[in-house]
Design a protein around this motif. Structure first.
Motif, short mmCIF file in Angstrom:
data_model
loop_
_atom_site.label_atom_id
_atom_site.label_comp_id
_atom_site.label_asym_id
_atom_site.label_seq_id
_atom_site.Cartn_x
_atom_site.Cartn_y
_atom_site.Cartn_z
N ALA A 128 0.50 3.89 -2.87
CA ALA A 128 0.14 5.28 -2.54
C ALA A 128 0.92 6.29 -3.36
O ALA A 128 0.44 7.39 -3.64
CB ALA A 128 0.34 5.54 -1.05
N ARG A 138 -4.18 9.73 -2.92
CA ARG A 138 -3.94 9.82 -1.48
C ARG A 138 -2.47 10.09 -1.16
O ARG A 138 -2.17 10.67 -0.13
CB ARG A 138 -4.36 8.52 -0.80
N GLY A 139 -1.56 9.62 -2.02
CA GLY A 139 -0.16 9.68 -1.62
C GLY A 139 0.75 10.44 -2.56
O GLY A 139 1.93 10.60 -2.27
N THR A 165 -1.21 7.28 -6.29
CA THR A 165 -2.63 7.57 -6.11
C THR A 165 -2.88 9.00 -5.64
O THR A 165 -1.97 9.72 -5.24
CB THR A 165 -3.26 6.61 -5.08
N ALA A 203 -9.03 5.81 -3.51
CA ALA A 203 -7.59 5.86 -3.81
C ALA A 203 -7.36 5.53 -5.28
O ALA A 203 -6.69 4.58 -5.64
CB ALA A 203 -6.82 4.89 -2.92
N GLY A 219 -0.09 14.66 -0.99
CA GLY A 219 -1.32 13.92 -0.70
C GLY A 219 -2.49 14.54 -1.43
O GLY A 219 -2.38 14.98 -2.57
N LEU A 245 0.83 -1.20 0.00
CA LEU A 245 0.00 0.00 0.00
C LEU A 245 0.86 1.25 0.00
O LEU A 245 0.49 2.27 -0.60
CB LEU A 245 -0.94 0.00 1.21
N HIS A 246 2.00 1.19 0.67
CA HIS A 246 2.93 2.32 0.65
C HIS A 246 3.44 2.56 -0.77
O HIS A 246 3.52 3.70 -1.24
CB HIS A 246 4.10 2.05 1.59
N LYS A 289 -2.78 12.81 3.75
CA LYS A 289 -3.25 11.61 3.06
C LYS A 289 -4.72 11.35 3.33
O LYS A 289 -5.33 10.48 2.68
CB LYS A 289 -2.45 10.37 3.49
#
Length: 835
Positions: free
Chosen positions: A250, A255-256, A253, A621, A275, A246-247, A409
């Motif tokens: 991200a 979100r990140g 995406t 995301a 973010g 997920l890191h 985020k």
């Protein structure tokens, strides 16, 4: 010794029985086989459908899915069974109870555990456990389907319990409990709640440090903190199967990461954020006065969609305008009206109400509690409110958004109210404990009781005056409702009369709920007064207060999660029943094409993904590059872009019936093709703008950064019979054959994602470049070739190994620690008996 053990364990067994009974009675339709009609879970079913079907058919882990947004990693939805053994503890600690009984039960058990470790009296523990679980926010998120969020909220007290136990010197047991609770918290994987829990833990650690410094116990503090750090680190390792991937995900995406485009940005909005955009992140910022919902549930009108009776001001106004009683009854039984008039412009499903009695006892605790732990709890309370206010306290939150690690985020600041929801309960219980523990004189307690009553009552009056004379009762939704009412009632003046009637109903709700809160506060205060005057024994007074807290919260909760919220499986799946258009499209034998359903909200609804490989979908995301494509091309109905995404079918509403109908798009390009030319773009902005007019069937636009991978002088060639055909479809791999007499550039109707997708030509590695801003391109030699695209994210498999080993180790250490605790405790008891 056996009798002592039974005496010690029976009250806890009784508490578990109480919690189980409450959860089962509240969710009794589950016993009939019904489930909560959760809107978000319908989206989840659509999101996960292709991945789950693939896993069941092949036994292979689905790492990619094509049924949403033209393709995206399935990490955030479904990848099959994980390697984390801590997952089994979810079932163990909830007795394998069905949803949502298990969530309420878990929340009560975890808060009860914390209050036991704080050594509160029995009925105070029970009261606090019930108050925490039945906070209105919790039942509301259960109702809409935020399952992982509710699990993590439920586990927050258990994490605190382990840390407090460790700082009290029970090092092994405390660290083991911390590791287990934290491991479960991270496994359930609601990152925003995990983030808030970390804030709370840091406040607790800071408070413990100050206390240890004053008491000259710093060596013990650092020893405990070191052990807790190890426990926390091990807990994190157990979820590496999800955290690592997920890191990585991200970074691509919303979100990140940050879009490469600056087409819509001016100098003011060029603030750097890795973010979310701040305006998007601040959706659902709680209003500062709106925080009074902790004490008065109807302070800003409850939810954005409520049913009113014909006896309401609104119903009576309709009758006075000439509408027949029967018609009014029918309209109000079917139509939900916006009673909410708070600060959240997008509305809300309901307030965060922790209970009038809990608020009253919270105030009492501020006057009575002297423990050092009071201060970190107050700090967490303040932080929770400030974060929840979001844009309504922008001079603090804007700074935090851009500077507090990872804070940008997350969206929906109102979620931060989970912090004061917890601390209010703990401090309320602590205040009641101070009344019962005999440390204060009767005169002092009566004086503080009176002050608490005056303060809490004064707050209720104050917020009523604020609403009546300053805030008012108008809503963000009133302008839209005025148009609707004007059309319905034959004129704007009549529409205004209905709006004013709606405002009167909001005012009436405020007054009714304010009086209701005063009544419950009076019951609790009366029980405490009776105890202090020796008119009631403590267990009786405490039981009355606990019962009143339960009745208060359950009455409010029933507005949001009640028997009507539960449906049978058939009813739940009705929205996931294919329409005639869906059925028509599914007759197509082609294994791989995409569908764009514009008969629904295409980018906020995953229902079409249940049936098709969709251009749209629902995900918090999304990949940034696909969101850019939506904003700048798909939203403008650019057919060249839709064709390159292999949009073979559109679903549109029929102009006469309004029912969805299927339309075949004969111009869709298919799964892959050769292009005749390349336009080299100097940057992402140019690449995107070129798509405005480019015929993507013949020409590809590519950012110059990829030029070296294709060769500086590369010019694609193609003949009249050149083709690329899909020969095998899978979620983790795609196989093609190509035929071209010249060296060419193959463009694949697949979303570009460099973190794992690899290309092989005749089993030899080849480079994938980004083409047309969002697709994959591969340079293919002349002749006939076999081409494979494989998704092999090394990060995922690395995380699986780490999680499997560390979660097994954690569970073994937890078992050993608790076993050692029982062994040493028995030894101590045997030594005492011998003496």
């Amino acid at each position: 010794m056996k009798q002592n053990w039974l005496k010690a364990i029976l009250p806890h067994v009784a508490a578990i029985g109480i919690f189980l009974l409450l959860a089962v009675v509240y969710c009794s339709p589950v016993l009939e086989g019904k489930i909560v009609n959760q809107s978000d879970m319908k989206n989840v079913k659509g999101m996960a459908k292709e991945a789950k079907d693939f896993y069941e058919a092949t036994g292979e882990r689905p790492l990619w899915s094509n049924n949403m947004f033209s393709g995206m990693p399935s990490y955030v939805v479904f990848t099959g069974p994980g390697a984390n053994k801590v997952a089994y503890m979810n079932r163990v600690v909830t007795l394998n109870l069905p949803d949502p009984i298990n969530m309420l039960f878990l929340a009560m058990i975890c808060m009860y555990l914390l209050l036991c470790i704080l050594d509160f009296k029995y009925w105070i523990r029970v009261m606090g456990a019930v108050a925490f679980a039945f906070c209105s926010y919790n039942v509301i998120i259960i109702d809409v389907g935020h399952v992982t969020k509710m699990y993590d909220i439920a586990l927050m007290p258990a994490v605190l319990a382990g840390i407090i136990l460790t700082y009290r010197g029970r090092l092994l047991t405390g660290a083991a409990l911390t590791a287990l609770a934290t491991g479960m918290l991270i496994y359930n994987n609601h990152l925003q709640i995990i983030y808030y829990t970390l804030i709370m833990v840091l406040c607790l650690a800071a408070g413990a440090f100050v206390h240890a410094y004053k008491e000259k116990q710093l060596p013990q503090f650092f020893k405990a903190s070191g052990l807790l750090a190890i426990a926390g680190g091990l807990a994190v390792l157990t979820s590496m199967d999800s955290l690592l991937i997920l890191h990585e995900y991200a970074d691509y995406t919303m979100r990140g990461s940050k879009s490469e485009l600056t087409l819509d940005q001016d100098d003011v909005t060029q603030k750097k954020s890795t973010g979310l955009e701040i305006e998007y992140a601040y959706d659902w910022s709680y209003g500062v006065p709106e925080s009074a919902t902790f004490l008065i549930p109807g302070y800003v009108g409850n939810s954005s969609a409520q049913k009113l009776s014909s006896g309401s001001n609104f119903g009576e106004q309709m009758i006075s305008l000439g509408v027949q009683q029967a018609q009014v009854d029918q309209f109000l039984s079917q139509q939900k009206l916006p009673m909410y008039y708070g600060a959240q412009a997008k509305g809300t499903s309901g307030p965060v109400y922790v209970g009038a009695i809990i608020c009253f006892l919270f105030v009492l605790s501020l006057l009575l509690v002297t423990s050092w732990q009071k201060w970190w709890l107050i700090a967490v309370t303040a932080i929770g409110f400030i974060l929840a206010w979001g844009k309504n306290m922008s001079f603090i939150n804007d700074f935090l958004f851009y500077h507090l690690p990872l804070y940008n985020k997350f969206r929906a600041p109102a979620q931060a109210l989970v912090l004061p929801s917890l601390t209010f309960v703990v401090l309320a219980c602590w205040g009641l404990q101070e009344v019962a523990n005999g440390k204060h004189t009767k005169a002092e307690l009566l004086t503080k009781l009176k002050k608490s009553l005056l303060i809490t009552g004064g707050i209720i009056v104050f917020f009523n005056l604020i609403s009546i004379f300053f805030v008012g009762f108008s809503s963000h939704s009133d302008a839209g409702m005025l148009q609707y009412f004007a059309q319905m009632m034959g004129g704007e003046e009549n529409g205004k009369l209905l709006i004013r009637a709606l405002e009167k109903d909001r005012n009436s709700l405020l007054l009714k709920d304010s009086f209701r809160s005063i009544v419950f506060i009076a019951i609790a205060a009366g029980a405490i007064w009776a105890f202090l005057q020796d008119k009631l024994k403590w267990p009786v007074a405490a039981f009355i207060i606990a019962a009143a807290v339960t009745i208060d919260l359950v009455q409010v909760d029933r507005n949001y999660l009640n028997n009507d919220s539960f449906v049978d499986d058939m009813t739940f799946m009705q929205e996931l029943t294919p329409s005639a258009a869906d059925q028509q499209i599914k007759q197509d034998p082609d294994p791989y094409y995409r569908v764009f359903n514009v008969a629904t909200s295409p980018f906020d609804d995953a229902t079409p993904s249940y049936f098709h490989k969709s251009i749209g979908g629902y995900s918090p995301a999304k990949l940034w590059l696909y969101q850019d494509l939506i904003s700048h091309q798909i939203a403008k109905n650019n057919m060249h872009v839709l064709n390159m995404l292999n949009t073979k079918y559109f679903i549109v509403p029929d102009q006469k019936s309004g029912q969805p109908v299927a339309q075949r798009n004969p111009d869709a390009y298919g799964n892959a093709w050769f292009v005749k030319d390349i336009v080299w773009a100097p940057d992402a902005n140019t690449e995107m703008k070129t798509l405005d007019y480019l015929n993507t069937r013949d020409t590809a636009v590519i950012d110059k950064r990829f030029q070296s991978q294709l060769g500086g002088n590369f010019k694609p060639g193609t003949d009249s019979s050149a083709s690329i055909k899909l020969t095998k479809y899978g979620l983790n791999s795609l196989a093609y054959t190509s035929n071209n007499s010249q060296e060419g550039l193959g463009v694949f109707s697949e979303i570009y994602y460099p973190a794992g997708w690899k290309a092989f030509i005749d089993d030899k590695p080849a480079d994938i470049v980004r083409v047309d801003y969002a697709l994959r391109g591969v340079k293919i030699p002349a002749g006939q070739h076999k081409i494979d695209l494989k998704f092999e994210p090394a990060t995922f498999f690395k995380g699986q190994k780490i999680a499997g080993i560390s979660s097994t180790l954690l569970l073994l250490l937890v078992i050993a620690a608790f076993g050692w605790e029982l062994f040493t405790q028995n030894k101590k008891e045997e030594t005492v008996v011998k003496k």
